[in-house]
Write a protein that holds these residues in place. Structure first.
Motif, PDB file in Angstrom:
ATOM      1  N   ASN A 158       0.826  -1.212   0.000  1.00 24.91           N
ATOM      2  CA  ASN A 158       0.000   0.000   0.000  1.00 24.91           C
ATOM      3  C   ASN A 158       0.859   1.261   0.000  1.00 24.91           C
ATOM      4  OD1 ASN A 158      -2.420  -1.356  -0.087  1.00 24.91           O
ATOM      5  ND2 ASN A 158      -2.744  -1.288   2.125  1.00 24.91           N
ATOM      6  N   ASN A 159       1.921   1.256   0.794  1.00 23.16           N
ATOM      7  CA  ASN A 159       2.809   2.431   0.827  1.00 23.16           C
ATOM      8  C   ASN A 159       3.489   2.641  -0.519  1.00 23.16           C
ATOM      9  OD1 ASN A 159       2.351   3.340   3.444  1.00 23.16           O
ATOM     10  ND2 ASN A 159       3.844   1.954   4.316  1.00 23.16           N
ATOM     11  N   ILE A 160       3.931   1.578  -1.139  1.00 24.47           N
ATOM     12  CA  ILE A 160       4.568   1.711  -2.450  1.00 24.47           C
ATOM     13  C   ILE A 160       3.549   2.180  -3.484  1.00 24.47           C
ATOM     14  CG2 ILE A 160       5.626   0.395  -4.329  1.00 24.47           C
ATOM     15  CD1 ILE A 160       7.095  -1.214  -2.164  1.00 24.47           C
ATOM     16  N   GLY A 161       2.339   1.652  -3.413  1.00 22.40           N
ATOM     17  CA  GLY A 161       1.276   2.078  -4.329  1.00 22.40           C
ATOM     18  C   GLY A 161       0.946   3.549  -4.200  1.00 22.40           C
ATOM     19  N   ARG A 162       1.060   4.096  -3.005  1.00 22.49           N
ATOM     20  CA  ARG A 162       0.825   5.525  -2.771  1.00 22.49           C
ATOM     21  C   ARG A 162       2.043   6.363  -3.121  1.00 22.49           C
ATOM     22  NH1 ARG A 162      -1.888   3.931   2.285  1.00 22.49           N
ATOM     23  NH2 ARG A 162       0.152   4.105   3.231  1.00 22.49           N
ATOM     24  N   GLY A 163       3.145   5.721  -3.451  1.00 19.33           N
ATOM     25  CA  GLY A 163       4.375   6.450  -3.761  1.00 19.33           C
ATOM     26  C   GLY A 163       5.160   6.841  -2.522  1.00 19.33           C
ATOM     27  N   ASP A 164       4.873   6.200  -1.404  1.00 15.97           N
ATOM     28  CA  ASP A 164       5.538   6.520  -0.136  1.00 15.97           C
ATOM     29  C   ASP A 164       6.604   5.464   0.168  1.00 15.97           C
ATOM     30  OD1 ASP A 164       6.250   7.460   2.356  1.00 15.97           O
ATOM     31  OD2 ASP A 164       4.360   6.872   3.334  1.00 15.97           O
ATOM     32  N   ALA A 165       7.732   5.572  -0.523  1.00 16.47           N
ATOM     33  CA  ALA A 165       8.807   4.594  -0.324  1.00 16.47           C
ATOM     34  C   ALA A 165       9.388   4.689   1.079  1.00 16.47           C
ATOM     35  CB  ALA A 165       9.902   4.794  -1.363  1.00 16.47           C
ATOM     36  N   ASN A 166       9.450   5.891   1.638  1.00 21.43           N
ATOM     37  CA  ASN A 166       9.977   6.048   3.002  1.00 21.43           C
ATOM     38  C   ASN A 166       9.078   5.355   4.025  1.00 21.43           C
ATOM     39  OD1 ASN A 166      12.198   7.523   2.176  1.00 21.43           O
ATOM     40  ND2 ASN A 166      11.136   9.482   2.369  1.00 21.43           N
ATOM     41  N   GLY A 167       7.770   5.468   3.835  1.00 23.71           N
ATOM     42  CA  GLY A 167       6.835   4.788   4.725  1.00 23.71           C
ATOM     43  C   GLY A 167       6.971   3.280   4.628  1.00 23.71           C
ATOM     44  N   ALA A 168       7.161   2.779   3.398  1.00 17.46           N
ATOM     45  CA  ALA A 168       7.343   1.333   3.199  1.00 17.46           C
ATOM     46  C   ALA A 168       8.622   0.866   3.882  1.00 17.46           C
ATOM     47  CB  ALA A 168       7.383   1.015   1.707  1.00 17.46           C
ATOM     48  N   GLU A 169       9.686   1.632   3.747  1.00 17.67           N
ATOM     49  CA  GLU A 169      10.955   1.261   4.376  1.00 17.67           C
ATOM     50  C   GLU A 169      10.855   1.309   5.895  1.00 17.67           C
ATOM     51  OE1 GLU A 169      15.684   2.486   4.319  1.00 17.67           O
ATOM     52  OE2 GLU A 169      14.260   3.640   3.149  1.00 17.67           O
ATOM     53  N   SER A 170      10.199   2.337   6.410  1.00 22.18           N
ATOM     54  CA  SER A 170      10.025   2.466   7.868  1.00 22.18           C
ATOM     55  C   SER A 170       9.227   1.288   8.421  1.00 22.18           C
ATOM     56  CB  SER A 170       9.310   3.768   8.216  1.00 22.18           C
ATOM     57  OG  SER A 170      10.090   4.867   7.854  1.00 22.18           O
ATOM     58  N   TYR A 171       8.152   0.924   7.713  1.00 20.87           N
ATOM     59  CA  TYR A 171       7.351  -0.206   8.171  1.00 20.87           C
ATOM     60  C   TYR A 171       8.162  -1.490   8.109  1.00 20.87           C
ATOM     61  CZ  TYR A 171       3.911  -3.761   8.815  1.00 20.87           C
ATOM     62  OH  TYR A 171       3.247  -4.852   9.299  1.00 20.87           O
ATOM     63  N   PHE A 172       8.930  -1.667   7.047  1.00 17.91           N
ATOM     64  CA  PHE A 172       9.742  -2.869   6.931  1.00 17.91           C
ATOM     65  C   PHE A 172      10.719  -2.989   8.093  1.00 17.91           C
ATOM     66  CE2 PHE A 172      13.792  -4.742   5.521  1.00 17.91           C
ATOM     67  CZ  PHE A 172      13.384  -6.056   5.465  1.00 17.91           C
ATOM     68  N   LEU A 173      11.403  -1.894   8.418  1.00 21.66           N
ATOM     69  CA  LEU A 173      12.367  -1.931   9.524  1.00 21.66           C
ATOM     70  C   LEU A 173      11.680  -2.226  10.852  1.00 21.66           C
ATOM     71  CD1 LEU A 173      14.701   1.035   8.513  1.00 21.66           C
ATOM     72  CD2 LEU A 173      15.160  -1.413   8.319  1.00 21.66           C
ATOM     73  N   ALA A 174      10.582  -1.523  11.110  1.00 26.84           N
ATOM     74  CA  ALA A 174       9.866  -1.725  12.377  1.00 26.84           C
ATOM     75  C   ALA A 174       9.291  -3.140  12.463  1.00 26.84           C
ATOM     76  CB  ALA A 174       8.754  -0.691  12.512  1.00 26.84           C
ATOM     77  N   SER A 175       8.690  -3.605  11.372  1.00 26.17           N
ATOM     78  CA  SER A 175       8.086  -4.938  11.409  1.00 26.17           C
ATOM     79  C   SER A 175       9.148  -6.029  11.471  1.00 26.17           C
ATOM     80  CB  SER A 175       7.164  -5.149  10.207  1.00 26.17           C
ATOM     81  OG  SER A 175       7.885  -5.094   9.002  1.00 26.17           O
ATOM     82  N   SER A 176      10.328  -5.776  10.928  1.00 29.20           N
ATOM     83  CA  SER A 176      11.411  -6.755  11.025  1.00 29.20           C
ATOM     84  C   SER A 176      11.854  -6.937  12.469  1.00 29.20           C
ATOM     85  CB  SER A 176      12.612  -6.326  10.181  1.00 29.20           C
ATOM     86  OG  SER A 176      12.277  -6.309   8.826  1.00 29.20           O
ATOM     87  N   ILE A 177      11.927  -5.849  13.206  1.00 26.34           N
ATOM     88  CA  ILE A 177      12.317  -5.924  14.616  1.00 26.34           C
ATOM     89  C   ILE A 177      11.246  -6.666  15.417  1.00 26.34           C
ATOM     90  CG2 ILE A 177      12.709  -4.538  16.703  1.00 26.34           C
ATOM     91  CD1 ILE A 177      13.981  -2.422  14.777  1.00 26.34           C
ATOM     92  N   VAL A 178       9.996  -6.312  15.178  1.00 30.34           N
ATOM     93  CA  VAL A 178       8.897  -6.978  15.885  1.00 30.34           C
ATOM     94  C   VAL A 178       8.851  -8.463  15.533  1.00 30.34           C
ATOM     95  CG1 VAL A 178       6.374  -7.111  16.084  1.00 30.34           C
ATOM     96  CG2 VAL A 178       7.517  -4.890  16.128  1.00 30.34           C
TER      97      VAL A 178
END
Length: 135
Positions: free
Chosen positions: A27-47
Motif C-alpha cells: 500500500n505504501n509503495i502504491g501511494r508512492g511513499d517509499a519512506n513509509g514502506a521502508e520504515s514499516y519494513f524496519l519496524a516490522s522486522s524488529i517486531v
C-alpha cells in the motif's frame, strides 16, 4: 508427525506477519511513499524477530510439555530429543522466510527470486534433510 503439527502451528504466526508486511508495504509503495514502506519494513522486522525469538525460546524450553500434551508415548518424546535444538531453530527460519515472502510480494520481485528459491529450498534443503535424516 507431531513435530510437523507443532511446526505448522508456529508457521501461522509467520504467515500472519507475511500478510501484514505484504499489505502495508504494498500500500505504501502504491501511494508512492517509499519512506513509509521502508520504515514499516524496519519496524516490522524488529517486531517479527522478537516474536520469532519468543517462539524459539518457547519451543526449546517447553519442548517436553508441548509434546506431552500431544502424546503419552515416552519413546516418541525421547526420540524427539535428538532434534530439539534443530527444531527450535527451524521454527525461527521458517517464520522468517514466511515473513520475508510478504516483503518480496509487496515489492513485486517474485519472478527474480524463483531460481534462488528453487536452488535453496528444492536442492540444498532437500539434500540436507536427506543427509541428517538418513545418516
Amino acid at each position: 508427525m507431531l513435530l510437523i503439527n507443532i511446526l505448522g502451528a508456529n508457521f501461522i504466526v509467520g504467515f500472519g506477519m507475511q500478510t501484514c508486511a505484504c499489505t502495508v508495504i504494498g500500500n505504501n509503495i502504491g501511494r508512492g511513499d517509499a519512506n513509509g514502506a521502508e520504515s514499516y519494513f524496519l519496524a516490522s522486522s524488529i517486531v517479527a524477530a522478537f516474536i520469532f525469538g519468543i517462539q524459539v525460546f518457547t519451543q526449546y524450553v517447553f519442548f517436553y510439555d508441548i509434546l506431552g500434551s500431544l502424546t503419552t508415548i515416552e519413546e516418541v518424546i525421547n526420540q524427539s530429543e535428538t532434534i530439539r535444538l534443530m527444531f527450535a531453530l527451524n521454527v525461527f527460519l521458517d517464520c522468517a522466510t514466511s515473513f520475508l515472502r510478504g516483503v518480496v510480494r509487496s515489492l513485486g520481485l517474485q519472478n527474480q527470486l524463483v531460481l534462488p528459491h528453487i536452488v535453496c529450498q528444492g536442492i540444498i534443503m532437500n539434500a540436507l534433510t536427506w543427509f541428517f535424516v538418513f545418516h
